[in-house]
Design a protein around this motif. Sequence first.
Motif, PDB file in Angstrom:
ATOM      1  N   GLU A  20       0.824  -1.213   0.000  1.00  0.00           N
ATOM      2  CA  GLU A  20       0.000   0.000   0.000  1.00  0.00           C
ATOM      3  C   GLU A  20       0.858   1.264   0.000  1.00  0.00           C
ATOM      4  O   GLU A  20       0.576   2.216  -0.721  1.00  0.00           O
ATOM      5  CB  GLU A  20      -0.914   0.032   1.219  1.00  0.00           C
ATOM      6  CG  GLU A  20      -2.044  -0.955   1.150  1.00  0.00           C
ATOM      7  CD  GLU A  20      -2.932  -0.909   2.364  1.00  0.00           C
ATOM      8  OE1 GLU A  20      -4.145  -1.065   2.183  1.00  0.00           O
ATOM      9  OE2 GLU A  20      -2.435  -0.729   3.489  1.00  0.00           O
ATOM     10  N   ARG A  68      -2.234   2.835  -6.172  1.00  0.00           N
ATOM     11  CA  ARG A  68      -3.556   2.223  -6.039  1.00  0.00           C
ATOM     12  C   ARG A  68      -3.360   0.738  -5.773  1.00  0.00           C
ATOM     13  O   ARG A  68      -2.547   0.094  -6.430  1.00  0.00           O
ATOM     14  CB  ARG A  68      -4.349   2.409  -7.333  1.00  0.00           C
ATOM     15  CG  ARG A  68      -5.746   1.822  -7.283  1.00  0.00           C
ATOM     16  CD  ARG A  68      -6.428   1.910  -8.658  1.00  0.00           C
ATOM     17  NE  ARG A  68      -7.516   0.971  -8.743  1.00  0.00           N
ATOM     18  CZ  ARG A  68      -7.399  -0.328  -9.026  1.00  0.00           C
ATOM     19  NH1 ARG A  68      -6.221  -0.851  -9.256  1.00  0.00           N
ATOM     20  NH2 ARG A  68      -8.440  -1.108  -9.084  1.00  0.00           N
ATOM     21  N   GLN A  85      -5.519  -3.059  -4.771  1.00  0.00           N
ATOM     22  CA  GLN A  85      -6.775  -3.774  -4.589  1.00  0.00           C
ATOM     23  C   GLN A  85      -6.451  -5.188  -4.113  1.00  0.00           C
ATOM     24  O   GLN A  85      -5.635  -5.889  -4.723  1.00  0.00           O
ATOM     25  CB  GLN A  85      -7.547  -3.822  -5.902  1.00  0.00           C
ATOM     26  CG  GLN A  85      -8.894  -4.473  -5.776  1.00  0.00           C
ATOM     27  CD  GLN A  85      -9.680  -4.387  -7.071  1.00  0.00           C
ATOM     28  OE1 GLN A  85      -9.291  -3.714  -8.028  1.00  0.00           O
ATOM     29  NE2 GLN A  85     -10.791  -5.084  -7.124  1.00  0.00           N
ATOM     30  N   ASP A 110      -8.270  -8.719  -3.513  1.00  0.00           N
ATOM     31  CA  ASP A 110      -9.513  -9.359  -3.930  1.00  0.00           C
ATOM     32  C   ASP A 110      -9.309 -10.868  -3.954  1.00  0.00           C
ATOM     33  O   ASP A 110      -8.220 -11.365  -3.674  1.00  0.00           O
ATOM     34  CB  ASP A 110      -9.893  -8.850  -5.324  1.00  0.00           C
ATOM     35  CG  ASP A 110     -11.393  -8.842  -5.567  1.00  0.00           C
ATOM     36  OD1 ASP A 110     -12.136  -9.459  -4.778  1.00  0.00           O
ATOM     37  OD2 ASP A 110     -11.814  -8.222  -6.554  1.00  0.00           O
TER      38      ASP A 110
END
Length: 145
Positions: A109, A114, A116, A118
């Motif tokens: 991070e 950016r 994600q 998932d």
Amino acid sequence: MSIWWSLQLRREAASVPLARRLLLGAMESAGVDADISHELSVALSEACSNAVQHGGTQAESYRVTASIHGDVCRIEVTDCGPGFPIGAVVPRPEPRELQSGGRGLRLIEALSDRVQFDNQPGSGGAVVTFDKILKWRNKPLLQAS
């Protein structure tokens, strides 16, 4: 400029530096600034290490895909493990808990523009995707055609 590559790597510790070296070579050839390349390589190493560590007891491999489109590099690391808990927020360990692990997701991070976290649809397995806006050296080795 557009570059894309994908690797399927054995789920073993020796695969992590291999993925890192391949990414650094691609970044060098494309003319990406050395600091940006280093940040991406550290984030990739963390994502690959997580895939090796948590990628499932039956899985022998994991996948790394990287692409450069314009001024953005996107990297995706996919494993075949249990994935992230459904509906749960990806855990953000408190600083005192970081001594025993949990630094990898925070590093990804911190080093990305950016991120994600998932799961693969249907089959499970974690998917970590991160983007970084690129800066360029004065003279790239590869020229856009």
